[in-house]
Design an enzyme around this catalytic site. Sequence first.
Site, PDB file in Angstrom:
ATOM      1  N   GLY A  14       0.816  -1.207   0.000  1.00 58.03           N
ATOM      2  CA  GLY A  14       0.000   0.000   0.000  1.00 58.03           C
ATOM      3  C   GLY A  14       0.849   1.256   0.000  1.00 58.03           C
ATOM      4  O   GLY A  14       2.048   1.226  -0.322  1.00 58.03           O
ATOM      5  N   LEU A  15       0.243   2.386   0.375  1.00 59.34           N
ATOM      6  CA  LEU A  15       0.944   3.665   0.320  1.00 59.34           C
ATOM      7  C   LEU A  15       2.216   3.679   1.156  1.00 59.34           C
ATOM      8  O   LEU A  15       3.272   4.139   0.697  1.00 59.34           O
ATOM      9  CB  LEU A  15       0.008   4.787   0.777  1.00 59.34           C
ATOM     10  CG  LEU A  15      -1.074   5.227  -0.206  1.00 59.34           C
ATOM     11  CD1 LEU A  15      -2.053   6.189   0.462  1.00 59.34           C
ATOM     12  CD2 LEU A  15      -0.448   5.890  -1.440  1.00 59.34           C
ATOM     13  N   SER A  42      -4.441  -2.363  -3.221  1.00 58.20           N
ATOM     14  CA  SER A  42      -4.290  -2.274  -1.772  1.00 58.20           C
ATOM     15  C   SER A  42      -5.412  -1.427  -1.167  1.00 58.20           C
ATOM     16  O   SER A  42      -6.029  -0.601  -1.844  1.00 58.20           O
ATOM     17  CB  SER A  42      -2.931  -1.668  -1.414  1.00 58.20           C
ATOM     18  OG  SER A  42      -1.877  -2.463  -1.903  1.00 58.20           O
ATOM     19  N   HIS A  43      -5.624  -1.621   0.144  1.00 57.91           N
ATOM     20  CA  HIS A  43      -6.716  -0.910   0.815  1.00 57.91           C
ATOM     21  C   HIS A  43      -6.507   0.598   0.825  1.00 57.91           C
ATOM     22  O   HIS A  43      -7.460   1.354   1.008  1.00 57.91           O
ATOM     23  CB  HIS A  43      -6.877  -1.432   2.245  1.00 57.91           C
ATOM     24  CG  HIS A  43      -8.037  -0.826   2.976  1.00 57.91           C
ATOM     25  ND1 HIS A  43      -9.319  -0.831   2.466  1.00 57.91           N
ATOM     26  CD2 HIS A  43      -8.113  -0.183   4.170  1.00 57.91           C
ATOM     27  CE1 HIS A  43     -10.140  -0.228   3.321  1.00 57.91           C
ATOM     28  NE2 HIS A  43      -9.421   0.182   4.355  1.00 57.91           N
ATOM     29  N   THR A 235      -2.767  -9.853  10.215  1.00 55.74           N
ATOM     30  CA  THR A 235      -1.762 -10.921  10.206  1.00 55.74           C
ATOM     31  C   THR A 235      -0.341 -10.382  10.023  1.00 55.74           C
ATOM     32  O   THR A 235       0.622 -11.053  10.396  1.00 55.74           O
ATOM     33  CB  THR A 235      -2.085 -11.950   9.111  1.00 55.74           C
ATOM     34  OG1 THR A 235      -2.255 -11.276   7.853  1.00 55.74           O
ATOM     35  CG2 THR A 235      -3.371 -12.699   9.442  1.00 55.74           C
ATOM     36  N   HIS A 257     -15.725   4.634  12.695  1.00 57.22           N
ATOM     37  CA  HIS A 257     -16.071   5.777  11.853  1.00 57.22           C
ATOM     38  C   HIS A 257     -17.567   6.026  11.958  1.00 57.22           C
ATOM     39  O   HIS A 257     -18.366   5.087  11.909  1.00 57.22           O
ATOM     40  CB  HIS A 257     -15.683   5.503  10.399  1.00 57.22           C
ATOM     41  CG  HIS A 257     -15.669   6.732   9.540  1.00 57.22           C
ATOM     42  ND1 HIS A 257     -16.825   7.368   9.133  1.00 57.22           N
ATOM     43  CD2 HIS A 257     -14.642   7.448   9.010  1.00 57.22           C
ATOM     44  CE1 HIS A 257     -16.503   8.417   8.392  1.00 57.22           C
ATOM     45  NE2 HIS A 257     -15.182   8.488   8.311  1.00 57.22           N
ATOM     46  N   ARG A 273     -19.368  15.387   5.707  1.00 57.46           N
ATOM     47  CA  ARG A 273     -19.676  16.331   6.785  1.00 57.46           C
ATOM     48  C   ARG A 273     -18.775  17.553   6.717  1.00 57.46           C
ATOM     49  O   ARG A 273     -19.202  18.665   7.027  1.00 57.46           O
ATOM     50  CB  ARG A 273     -19.527  15.629   8.140  1.00 57.46           C
ATOM     51  CG  ARG A 273     -20.648  14.630   8.398  1.00 57.46           C
ATOM     52  CD  ARG A 273     -20.384  13.763   9.621  1.00 57.46           C
ATOM     53  NE  ARG A 273     -19.356  12.767   9.368  1.00 57.46           N
ATOM     54  CZ  ARG A 273     -18.296  12.569  10.139  1.00 57.46           C
ATOM     55  NH1 ARG A 273     -18.101  13.320  11.213  1.00 57.46           N
ATOM     56  NH2 ARG A 273     -17.414  11.634   9.845  1.00 57.46           N
ATOM     57  N   GLU A 394      -0.470   2.248   9.106  1.00 57.22           N
ATOM     58  CA  GLU A 394      -1.436   1.776  10.095  1.00 57.22           C
ATOM     59  C   GLU A 394      -0.934   0.553  10.853  1.00 57.22           C
ATOM     60  O   GLU A 394      -1.400   0.270  11.954  1.00 57.22           O
ATOM     61  CB  GLU A 394      -2.772   1.459   9.419  1.00 57.22           C
ATOM     62  CG  GLU A 394      -3.921   1.256  10.389  1.00 57.22           C
ATOM     63  CD  GLU A 394      -5.265   1.073   9.716  1.00 57.22           C
ATOM     64  OE1 GLU A 394      -6.237   0.768  10.422  1.00 57.22           O
ATOM     65  OE2 GLU A 394      -5.349   1.233   8.478  1.00 57.22           O
ATOM     66  N   SER A 410      -4.219   9.822   8.839  1.00 59.28           N
ATOM     67  CA  SER A 410      -3.711   8.481   8.530  1.00 59.28           C
ATOM     68  C   SER A 410      -3.189   8.411   7.102  1.00 59.28           C
ATOM     69  O   SER A 410      -2.131   7.824   6.846  1.00 59.28           O
ATOM     70  CB  SER A 410      -4.797   7.433   8.733  1.00 59.28           C
ATOM     71  OG  SER A 410      -5.870   7.656   7.846  1.00 59.28           O
ATOM     72  N   VAL A 411      -3.917   8.994   6.148  1.00 61.91           N
ATOM     73  CA  VAL A 411      -3.439   9.000   4.770  1.00 61.91           C
ATOM     74  C   VAL A 411      -2.125   9.778   4.696  1.00 61.91           C
ATOM     75  O   VAL A 411      -1.183   9.374   4.006  1.00 61.91           O
ATOM     76  CB  VAL A 411      -4.487   9.624   3.820  1.00 61.91           C
ATOM     77  CG1 VAL A 411      -4.029   9.520   2.378  1.00 61.91           C
ATOM     78  CG2 VAL A 411      -5.833   8.931   3.984  1.00 61.91           C
TER      79      VAL A 411
END
Length: 660
Positions: A14-15, A42-43, A235, A257, A273, A394, A410-411
């Site tokens: 991922g990132l 990836s997520h 995992t 969330h 929002r 994460e 987080s990003v």
Amino acid sequence: MKVVYTDVLVIGGGLAGLRVAVGVKRRGLDALILSLVPAKRSHSAAAQGGMQASLGNSAMGAGDNEDVHFEDTVRGSDWGADQRVVRMFVNTAPKAVRELAAWGVPWSRVARGDRESVVNAQKITITENDDAHGLITARDFGGTKKWRTCYTSDGTGHTMLYALGDQAIAHGIPVLERQEALSLIHDGGRCHGAVVRDLITGELTAYLARATTIATGGYGRIYKVSTNAIICEGTGIALALETGVAPLGNMEAVQFHPTAIITAGILTTEGCRGDGGVLRDVDGHRFMPDYEPEKKELASRDVVSRRMTEHMRKGKGVPSRYGEHLWLDITGLGRAHIEKNLREVKDICEYFLGIDPVTEWIPVRPTQHYSMGGIRTDHTGQSPTLKGLFSCGEAACWDLHGFNRLGGNSVAETVVAGMLVAEYIADFCESEAGAVSVGSDLVRHFIEREQRRLDELLGRGEGESATELRDRMEAVMMDKVGIFRTGEELESAVSELRELLVRSRNIAVRTGTRGANPELVTAYRVQKMLKIALCVAQGALLRTESRGAHFREDFPQRNDRDWLKRTLATWADEADDLPSIGYEDIDVNAMELPPGFRGYGTRNHVDHPDTETRLAEVEQIVDGLGAADRFRRQEALMEYASLLPEKYRGRNERLLEKLP
């Protein structure tokens, strides 16, 4: 015995993993990425709303800087964060977002002149400065004083992931897909790589490296309903836990969330929002101002999730055959805005709910979303107890977020931590400590051990069903280790999870295929997931206070006197059925921003005995500096710049803050 050598092994595509790999490659080291799925699947691609960086370009972000971002993050963490790491992060985030722009991320930009926006459910006119035209803009997010979240419509993670994926290709970094690490190869003090299973052929390979980085994301899938992708099973961090020497930090800190759709649990971004959407109950009443009159729907995520659940408990939820929910109303934003800036949300609503959010309210309820806990690391991203093992994103407890993270942080953390940790990894590899020295006997031991475990699963004629054990684990976590927690429910959860773990040691796999075998994969993963679930539940049971996303109804106060500390979980012996829990004190006397009232609800916390003294010291230091600028004040309160790689220590320029 098949062995592959590289300088840096990155587990996770991922990132965070991609950015680490690019960083070490630019330092002249070879990097190799292992991924369960193609990297661009990836997520990270699911991140919608944006990443925080204090650019201060837009009119609503004017005056933003690292100090404001720092305070927002520390308060958002409920004083659980490492404030030095927060400083490192907020200083580097503007550099990261600009680097991504240079790599092709099409950030939404400021357009000069008047534009209509929705703030607090009211349409207002915002006038953008001519000088800001074409610069990266930002939207509002919960828990922030300024509009700081940089975005690309509501597909930010998607655009960032593709840009970084392209960088990996450009740098010639191999990404090996359908590869799963089963265990870390280590000697108790030094990590040397991992034993990896090919998910297609079933072949085991030892990957040996000077440094090993785990960037496998969170552990949301230990819960029944989660916004996480199905591969986010925890995992990756279990690899560290099962070494017996590398601790996991703050595993009980699990964020829900506020606005996931029912029943799929798919996220509708906080940008809904932030852009002006509101929450409504069964009567159509906008209820958040009743609880949080200042921040309303843009209170911190843990606060909004609890308020929503509290409101439903009062009988104000909307009944449905899928359970109670509340409404997210973005109809006031208008079709043009939604189709431009919230188009993924519109697609999700149409495909999964059969509604048009331009004209209809979205059924939502709080759902497990993010894991603040992970592999405990120091500020360099390295495990303090297992040298050569790094982690970021994460999967790590760096510890940027403490007990609650702000949306957009987080990003940003994936790429910021990736930038910084890559430099520390390169320094490590180039040092004497980074030399590779591992005997073939050690490598053979780990490969044979993992092969033996697989053979036992495949050879057991009768036993437990991995799927049934997993289903029950997910239900226990959802029902008893959720938004609101009590000692009685947590004790019950720990007891049942221990029983499930013991039963998992007798799993039988009916399908004997050694290659592509989803039943076998579920069998060995669920054993790791149960250990992760026990770390969460046991940590939550022992922490008799409420802090951030961890809320104990039987201990509703934040207790800095007894609990201003980081939880550390280790799994000392394979035969154990509970983690060993220890703690790491968070030093008030080293804080730039000592603990105080977070700003939500009523003041309800017990002070740490050192807080008053440190507050007086901070006041004295600031008063002694007189008219000094903010940089000198900050340096006097808490030095952090020397911890940063030299290339990232420079100051950030803004429209209202030019560099000399």
